[in-house]
Design an enzyme around this catalytic site. Structure first.
Site, PDB file in Angstrom:
ATOM      1  NE  ARG A   1      66.780  37.918  64.934  1.00 16.11           N
ATOM      2  CZ  ARG A   1      67.150  37.164  63.980  1.00 16.11           C
ATOM      3  NH1 ARG A   1      67.234  37.651  62.728  1.00 16.11           N
ATOM      4  NH2 ARG A   1      67.227  35.906  64.069  1.00 16.11           N
TER       5      ARG A   1
ATOM      6  NE  ARG B   1      69.851  40.417  57.785  1.00 17.83           N
ATOM      7  CZ  ARG B   1      69.580  39.213  57.371  1.00 17.83           C
ATOM      8  NH1 ARG B   1      70.299  38.675  56.242  1.00 17.83           N
ATOM      9  NH2 ARG B   1      68.939  38.496  58.043  1.00 17.83           N
TER      10      ARG B   1
ATOM     11  NE  ARG C   1      76.350  41.892  59.413  1.00 16.99           N
ATOM     12  CZ  ARG C   1      76.946  41.233  58.419  1.00 16.99           C
ATOM     13  NH1 ARG C   1      77.993  41.473  58.093  1.00 16.99           N
ATOM     14  NH2 ARG C   1      76.360  40.079  57.910  1.00 16.99           N
TER      15      ARG C   1
ATOM     16  CG  ASP D   1      72.749  34.952  66.607  1.00 13.18           C
ATOM     17  OD1 ASP D   1      71.984  35.402  66.050  1.00 13.18           O
ATOM     18  OD2 ASP D   1      72.662  33.640  66.507  1.00 13.18           O
TER      19      ASP D   1
ATOM     20  CE1 TYR E   1      69.047  27.917  63.474  1.00 14.45           C
ATOM     21  CE2 TYR E   1      68.147  28.235  65.885  1.00 14.45           C
ATOM     22  CZ  TYR E   1      68.164  28.411  64.283  1.00 14.45           C
ATOM     23  OH  TYR E   1      67.192  29.343  64.033  1.00 14.45           O
TER      24      TYR E   1
HETATM   25  O1  1CP Z   1      67.570  43.519  67.514  1.00 15.54           O
HETATM   26  C1  1CP Z   1      67.613  42.131  67.781  1.00 15.54           C
HETATM   27  O2  1CP Z   1      66.938  41.669  68.088  1.00 15.54           O
HETATM   28  C2  1CP Z   1      69.268  41.955  67.559  1.00 15.54           C
HETATM   29  C3  1CP Z   1      69.688  40.748  68.420  1.00 15.54           C
HETATM   30  C4  1CP Z   1      69.196  39.626  67.659  1.00 15.54           C
HETATM   31  C5  1CP Z   1      68.593  38.444  68.336  1.00 15.54           C
HETATM   32  C6  1CP Z   1      67.798  38.691  69.599  1.00 15.54           C
HETATM   33  C7  1CP Z   1      70.065  38.950  66.477  1.00 15.54           C
HETATM   34  C8  1CP Z   1      70.827  39.293  65.774  1.00 15.54           C
HETATM   35  N1  1CP Z   1      69.705  37.362  66.421  1.00 15.54           N
HETATM   36  C9  1CP Z   1      68.801  37.429  67.495  1.00 15.54           C
HETATM   37  C10 1CP Z   1      68.116  35.990  68.191  1.00 15.54           C
HETATM   38  C11 1CP Z   1      68.075  34.888  67.412  1.00 15.54           C
HETATM   39  N2  1CP Z   1      69.225  34.395  66.568  1.00 15.54           N
HETATM   40  C12 1CP Z   1      67.231  34.016  67.220  1.00 15.54           C
HETATM   41  C13 1CP Z   1      66.020  33.882  68.071  1.00 15.54           C
HETATM   42  C14 1CP Z   1      64.691  34.758  67.610  1.00 15.54           C
HETATM   43  C15 1CP Z   1      64.258  34.509  66.342  1.00 15.54           C
HETATM   44  O3  1CP Z   1      63.750  33.347  66.115  1.00 15.54           O
HETATM   45  O4  1CP Z   1      64.498  35.152  65.265  1.00 15.54           O
HETATM   46  C16 1CP Z   1      67.625  32.841  66.525  1.00 15.54           C
HETATM   47  C17 1CP Z   1      66.791  31.711  66.015  1.00 15.54           C
HETATM   48  C18 1CP Z   1      68.853  33.207  65.845  1.00 15.54           C
HETATM   49  C19 1CP Z   1      69.295  32.491  64.732  1.00 15.54           C
HETATM   50  C20 1CP Z   1      69.737  33.316  63.662  1.00 15.54           C
HETATM   51  N3  1CP Z   1      70.642  34.340  63.723  1.00 15.54           N
HETATM   52  C21 1CP Z   1      69.383  33.324  62.317  1.00 15.54           C
HETATM   53  C22 1CP Z   1      67.950  32.380  61.884  1.00 15.54           C
HETATM   54  C23 1CP Z   1      68.591  31.223  60.979  1.00 15.54           C
HETATM   55  C24 1CP Z   1      67.803  30.188  60.725  1.00 15.54           C
HETATM   56  O5  1CP Z   1      67.284  29.995  59.495  1.00 15.54           O
HETATM   57  O6  1CP Z   1      67.081  29.567  61.669  1.00 15.54           O
HETATM   58  C25 1CP Z   1      69.836  34.321  61.641  1.00 15.54           C
HETATM   59  C26 1CP Z   1      69.599  34.523  59.967  1.00 15.54           C
HETATM   60  C27 1CP Z   1      70.740  34.892  62.269  1.00 15.54           C
HETATM   61  C28 1CP Z   1      71.605  35.913  62.055  1.00 15.54           C
HETATM   62  C29 1CP Z   1      71.470  37.342  62.691  1.00 15.54           C
HETATM   63  N4  1CP Z   1      71.322  37.649  64.119  1.00 15.54           N
HETATM   64  C30 1CP Z   1      70.962  38.695  64.271  1.00 15.54           C
HETATM   65  C31 1CP Z   1      70.969  39.518  62.970  1.00 15.54           C
HETATM   66  C32 1CP Z   1      70.599  41.059  62.874  1.00 15.54           C
HETATM   67  C33 1CP Z   1      71.160  38.717  61.964  1.00 15.54           C
HETATM   68  C34 1CP Z   1      71.545  38.714  60.498  1.00 15.54           C
HETATM   69  C35 1CP Z   1      72.889  38.719  60.187  1.00 15.54           C
HETATM   70  C36 1CP Z   1      73.403  39.680  59.267  1.00 15.54           C
HETATM   71  O7  1CP Z   1      73.559  40.870  59.727  1.00 15.54           O
HETATM   72  O8  1CP Z   1      73.793  39.410  58.280  1.00 15.54           O
END
Ligand code: 1CP
Length: 354
Positions: free
Chosen positions: A30, A34, A43, A79, A156
């Site tokens: 990540r 943010r 964003r 994502d 999910y």
């Molecule tokens: O730099 C990077 O790594 C960006 C790319 C990236 C990756 C590899 C994002 C962007 N998401 C992910 C993978 C991802 N998404 C996983 C696997 C890794 C981990 O465990 O963190 C998972 C479980 C998700 C699902 C997800 N997407 C969540 C978690 C939800 C939960 O409560 O289980 C969330 C909050 C997101 C949104 C998201 N994805 C990525 C970002 C930057 C964000 C935040 C959204 C925003 O900008 O408002």
């Protein structure tokens, strides 16, 4: 296959392949997101899936952390939820809550709602983003592609979003084991084609995120998690033998030995695992990645440096890719990310001279 500028820094790829190198490579899960003001600025004008689905924006956001810090890899901004979307489900990003499915898979009958996707049509925007990013990186660092693991995606799709216990998804394993396997098989097929497509579009390393692997006990892990993770690796490896594969099976301590016997080249550890003990279990069967507690980035810089040094010493100088044990958090101070990256540079070089 498109042609791309030559790679100037291949430290990450060489380490992932098991070579010894002059310094420990470093990137952060990540790393785009943010905590970076430049990401928040984008964003403000574009919602999350708009960034993911617009190759220009996805490329820009992917490169932001590489511009800011001396990282050894870039991970494509996307994502794991793009695969459930390709399977025909609707996913909404709810602010402060994360991804949400308005109509999750409630019963096995709901599997009829899934489609057999045309990968290029459904996920072509990610492939375009990878190709574009690879050009814009100009060979500075390798580009990492990724996908969610079948079990984590099932969690999910059935649960409908983030959850503490994932009891609906885990209940399926006991109530509807055959339907669960059917769902996992269909998801596996899409994940495999998606990962191979990412390589064809320009990804140079691939990471599979099984963020909810730790919800299993050893038995359900063996039946519903491991076989699909294993299959993803063997099928992708036979199609793309030169591309290093990384697996991140969060909290799956009991699985470490079994994971080392798969075709994954690198095992990414969360922070609850002891580096030395993990090394002893894995031996030379895989390179290790990780595993600083992301919350260590809240420590003052001096203390943070000590935590990073301690982690590096635990893994030793070789066969290690420095990373966090999970992702960057939205309220992290970017300057502390810099301390993490700089300390890996300084210390890992020093470790090789003593
Ligand atoms: O730099 C990077 O790594 C960006 C790319 C990236 C990756 C590899 C994002 C962007 N998401 C992910 C993978 C991802 N998404 C996983 C696997 C890794 C981990 O465990 O963190 C998972 C479980 C998700 C699902 C997800 N997407 C969540 C978690 C939800 C939960 O409560 O289980 C969330 C909050 C997101 C949104 C998201 N994805 C990525 C970002 C930057 C964000 C935040 C959204 C925003 O900008 O408002």
């Amino acid at each position: 296959m498109p042609t791309f500028p030559p790679l100037k820094n291949d430290l990450l790829l060489r380490t992932a392949r098991g070579e010894t190198t002059d310094r420990t490579p470093v990137w952060m899960m990540r790393q785009a997101g943010r905590y970076l003001p430049e990401y928040r600025a984008i964003r403000e004008d574009h919602d999350f899936f708009e960034v993911v689905e617009t190759p220009e924006l996805a490329a820009e956001v992917t490169i932001q952390p590489v511009e800011r810090f001396p990282l050894d890899g870039a991970i494509i901004f996307s994502d794991i939820m793009v695969v459930p979307e390709a399977l025909g489900l609707t996913v909404e990003m709810v602010s402060g809550q994360g991804p949400t499915f308005p109509e999750p898979l409630a019963t096995p009958d709901d599997l009829d709602r899934l489609v057999d996707p045309n990968i290029d049509a459904a996920l072509g925007h990610v492939f375009d983003a990878l190709t574009r990013t690879r050009h814009e990186l100009e060979g500075r660092v390798p580009l990492i592609g990724f996908a969610g693991a079948p079990w984590t995606l099932m969690a999910y799709m059935v649960e409908g979003g983030g959850s503490k216990s994932y009891r609906h998804a885990r209940a399926w394993l006991y109530r509807h084991p055959e339907a669960a396997k059917d769902l996992l098989r269909r998801t596996t097929d899409v994940v495999v084609d998606y990962l191979i497509g990412q390589v064809e579009a320009g990804a140079q390393m691939l990471q599979v995120f099984d963020s909810w692997a730790g919800l299993h006990g050893p038995d359900t892990f063996r039946t519903f998690c491991y076989p699909y993770l294993d299959e993803v690796a063997s099928r992708v490896k036979s199609a793309c033998p030169e591309v290093p594969l990384v697996v991140f099976a969060k909290n799956a301590h009991y699985a470490l030995d079994a994971l080392a016997d798969t075709d994954y080249d690198v095992i990414s550890l969360d922070w609850s695992m002891d580096p030395e003990a993990a090394r002893e279990t894995v031996g030379d069967r895989a390179v290790l990645q990780g595993n600083l507690d992301p919350c260590a980035l809240y420590a003052p810089p001096d203390a943070l440096r000590r935590h990073v040094q301690h982690m590096l010493a635990g893994f030793g100088p070789h066969h290690h890719i420095a990373n966090l044990g999970h992702g960057m958090l939205p309220d992290h101070d970017p300057e502390h990310a810099r301390v993490f990256v700089d300390t890996v540079h300084e210390q890992s070089e020093q470790m090789r001279t003593v």
